[in-house]
Each structure stands twice: as C-alpha cells, then as structure tokens.
Design a protein around this motif. Structure first.
Motif, short mmCIF file in Angstrom:
data_model
loop_
_atom_site.label_atom_id
_atom_site.label_comp_id
_atom_site.label_asym_id
_atom_site.label_seq_id
_atom_site.Cartn_x
_atom_site.Cartn_y
_atom_site.Cartn_z
N SER A 10 -12.47 -30.86 -103.05
CA SER A 10 -13.43 -30.73 -101.95
C SER A 10 -13.29 -31.91 -100.99
O SER A 10 -12.66 -32.93 -101.32
N GLY A 11 -13.96 -31.77 -99.85
CA GLY A 11 -13.97 -32.87 -98.88
C GLY A 11 -14.62 -34.10 -99.46
O GLY A 11 -14.15 -35.23 -99.29
N THR A 12 -15.71 -33.89 -100.18
CA THR A 12 -16.42 -35.01 -100.79
C THR A 12 -15.51 -35.72 -101.79
O THR A 12 -15.41 -36.95 -101.80
N GLN A 13 -14.81 -34.93 -102.62
CA GLN A 13 -13.92 -35.58 -103.58
C GLN A 13 -12.81 -36.35 -102.87
O GLN A 13 -12.47 -37.47 -103.25
N LEU A 27 -9.85 -41.46 -92.09
CA LEU A 27 -10.41 -40.42 -91.22
C LEU A 27 -10.96 -39.29 -92.07
O LEU A 27 -10.21 -38.65 -92.82
N ASP A 28 -12.29 -39.06 -91.97
CA ASP A 28 -12.89 -37.87 -92.56
C ASP A 28 -12.69 -36.76 -91.55
O ASP A 28 -13.48 -36.57 -90.63
N GLY A 29 -11.60 -36.04 -91.75
CA GLY A 29 -11.26 -34.96 -90.82
C GLY A 29 -11.55 -33.61 -91.46
O GLY A 29 -10.72 -32.70 -91.39
C1 LIG Z 1 -17.60 -34.13 -91.90
C2 LIG Z 1 -17.61 -33.67 -93.32
N1 LIG Z 1 -17.02 -34.40 -94.25
C3 LIG Z 1 -16.98 -34.03 -95.53
C4 LIG Z 1 -17.57 -32.87 -95.94
C5 LIG Z 1 -17.58 -32.52 -97.40
O1 LIG Z 1 -16.84 -31.39 -97.71
P1 LIG Z 1 -17.13 -30.56 -99.07
O2 LIG Z 1 -18.32 -29.73 -98.79
O3 LIG Z 1 -15.87 -29.77 -99.25
O4 LIG Z 1 -17.35 -31.55 -100.14
C6 LIG Z 1 -18.22 -32.05 -95.00
C7 LIG Z 1 -18.88 -30.80 -95.43
O5 LIG Z 1 -19.54 -30.13 -94.68
C8 LIG Z 1 -18.26 -32.47 -93.66
O6 LIG Z 1 -18.91 -31.76 -92.72
#
Ligand SMILES: Cc1ncc(COP(=O)(O)O)c(C=O)c1O
Length: 339
Positions: A57-60, A167-169
């Motif tokens: 995931s993005g968070t991970q 970068l959180d892309g």
């Molecule tokens: C800018 C941004 N970074 C990170 C995330 C986290 O992604 P994930 O939901 O896959 O953990 C999100 C999720 O909406 C997000 O909008």
C-alpha cells in the motif's frame, strides 16, 4: 451507488482479472515471481531510478521510506496537511521513531525558504533533520499539482544540507497527466518516490517505491521485517503491471469529469468549490446551503451518491475509472434536488 469517496474504490478491469487468473507465479521472497520482477523493472525505468520495490500500500511504502532513510530520534520535515502526517496513524513516529515537523504550505507546496529555515543546525539539543517529504498531487489541497520548480527548489535545499527527499506520489501520474511533466522529471527531484497502483490506475492492490539500488535493498529488508514479503504475488503484481502500462492515459478522463463536476457544482446556489480543480479531486463547501458536511453526505447517500467529509463544511469528491460522465451528471442532478 455512484461512489465518489475515493479513487481507491476502483475495481480491477476484466483484463486485470484475466491476467491474475492466468499469470505464471513464483515466490517473491526468493525473487522468483516474474510479474513482480517485470513490474519493478518497469517502474524503476519509468521513474529513472536504479531499482523499485512492490509494496502492499501507499502507507506501507511511505513507512518503509521513513524507516530506511531515518534513524530513531530524527526529525522529518513535511507539509502541514501531508497524508503522511494526517492520515497514516502517526506510523512514522510509532514505527520509525521519528518526529514530524510540519511546514504550512500553499496548495500543498512548501516554501523552500521555510524548509531551509526548518533544517536543524548542528547542536546537541536538537534532533537531526533526517528526511524531507513532498506530496504530489496533494490530497488535502484538493489534488493540487506541486510544480516541478517548487520541487527543484526544495531538492536544492535538501542537497545543500545532505538530507534525502522522499516524494509521496500516491497520485503522481495524476500530476503527470495534468502538467505534462514526466514521472521521470518529478522523480529526479527526490531520492525516493512512492506511487500507488491502486488509486486512479485501477489495480486492486499495491504501490511501488523507487530509489537507488542500495536504498531498495535496505527497503526490501524493512518490507520483510514488517511482514510485507509476499510469495506468489504475481496474482496482484500482474494487474499492477497492467495498471502502470495501460491505465495512465485514461486519467485525463477523470480530470475532465472532475472539472465537469466542479463547474456544475459552482452553478448550484449554496455550494462552492473551494479550490481550483487540477486533477481528480473536488472539494465542495456546503456551508452556504446551511448544512454541515455530514448532513449533506447523509442526503447524498439517500440519493445513492457517496463522498467523504473533509472538514466541518467540506465534502471531497474523487473521480475515477468506475464513474462515467453520465454518473457525474446524475450526481449533479441529485445535488440540485437536495439543495
Ligand atoms: C497522498 C497519499 N499518500 C498515501 C496514501 C496512502 O495510500 P494507501 O491507502 O494505499 O495506504 C494516500 C491514500 O489515499 C494518499 O492520498
């Protein structure tokens, strides 16, 4: 239901489902899953980095970046409304043991001079500035595109001080689509990049982190420590590959639909779009209609429309692959009816 809560609600395309069914798989912890290898190589090449890592995931991905870049006790500079700060359960502090320090931005963009001023001098009392994070597009700023110039200026400050930039892309390809700046150009202004396959690109699961080969080797170990080393993961990596190679061009449709939504909302008395719509996110203020966001959302739900609260009077709508232009027009008709 017309589900405008998030671009994460997209379901895999028939092609993705078929690919998941047919794909040849291997054990990715042994580096033997062909789809993961192909996806990681493609992502690294697209972003102009040496290597990439498929994460759940993005968070991970963001957390692995913080864990790999920083030492416990470091300070991380990031924008005051960054997803990493607001919406990841303080995991940077809980897992990497770092202290976030926020800088108020303008539509998600931090002033490079404020970033420079926030870098800690060498003093026994202070934490070390271990990382600077940038978010593009910026979710809380309504899908705002952070300019390449702003990223360049921040990267310059970072390099002057020997600090890495992440970068959180999550929605990087929305920024690419809206600005015409390539993913490689954006990625050149950061040491590491996380982007999501599971948002507008439509994959069911997954994100990518890219960076130098040595960074990704260390990140791979952190992923394993976190329990993120997966096995026959081609069943999700192959849909992820389709997302990255076939779904980028269609993000323009989501942006068109977001503009249609915003233009129509602005014609409804009592509703007001809060900020310019650059990508696929529309923030609507409902205060003029005498309602809170929650009240408006309850009414919308009765009409079969879903969105999320983004403040006391702010509602967030996100356009994506699973909502058509007709759905947007229908949602607007329902909003008129509610008002
Ligand atoms: C800018 C941004 N970074 C990170 C995330 C986290 O992604 P994930 O939901 O896959 O953990 C999100 C999720 O909406 C997000 O909008």
């Amino acid at each position: 239901m017309i589900d405008l809560r998030s671009d994460t609600v997209t379901r895999p395309t028939p092609g993705m489902r078929q690919a998941a069914f047919e794909v040849e798989v291997g054990d990715d912890v042994y580096g033997e899953d062909p789809s993961v290898l192909k996806l990681e190589e493609t992502a690294a090449r697209l972003l102009g980095k040496e290597a990439a890592l498929f994460v759940t995931s993005g968070t991970q991905g963001n957390q692995i970046a913080a864990l790999t870049h920083c030492q416990p006790g470091d300070e991380v500079l990031l924008e005051a409304n960054a997803h990493l700060f607001l919406y990841e359960g303080a995991s940077m502090s809980a897992l990497a043991g770092v202290q976030p320090r926020t800088i108020e931005g303008d539509r998600g963009a931090m002033d490079p001079n404020k970033v420079r001023a926030a870098v800690r001098p060498d003093d026994i009392h202070f934490p070390e500035t271990g990382l600077i994070c940038v978010e593009n597009t910026h979710n809380k700023a309504g899908g705002a595109v952070v300019s390449l110039g702003n990223m360049q200026a921040i990267y310059e400050v970072a390099r002057e001080n020997g600090i890495p930039v992440h970068l959180d892309g999550a929605r990087l390809f929305n920024a690419v689509t809206a600005s015409g700046v390539s993913a490689k150009q954006y990625a050149s202004q950061a040491d590491t990049v996380q982007f999501c396959l599971s948002k507008g690109l439509g994959a069911p699961v997954g994100s990518i982190i890219t960076g130098s080969a040595s960074f990704i080797a260390r990140a791979r170990k952190w992923r394993k420590r976190l329990g993120g080393g997966l096995r026959q993961v081609g069943v999700i990596a192959e849909p992820g590959y389709i997302a990255l190679t076939q779904m980028v061009d269609r993000l323009a449709d989501d942006h068109d639909n977001a503009r249609l939504l915003a233009d129509s909302v602005n014609q409804i008395a009592g509703l007001r779009v809060e900020c310019p719509v650059e990508t696929n996110i529309v923030l609507v203020n409902v205060e003029g209609a005498g309602m809170t966001a929650e009240q408006f959302l309850d009414e919308l739900k009765k009409e079969g429309i879903l969105a999320v609260p983004f403040g006391t009077h702010t509602v967030r709508f996100v356009t994506h692959f699973d909502v058509s232009r007709e759905d947007i027009k229908e949602a607007i008709d329902h909003m008129r009816k509610i008002i």
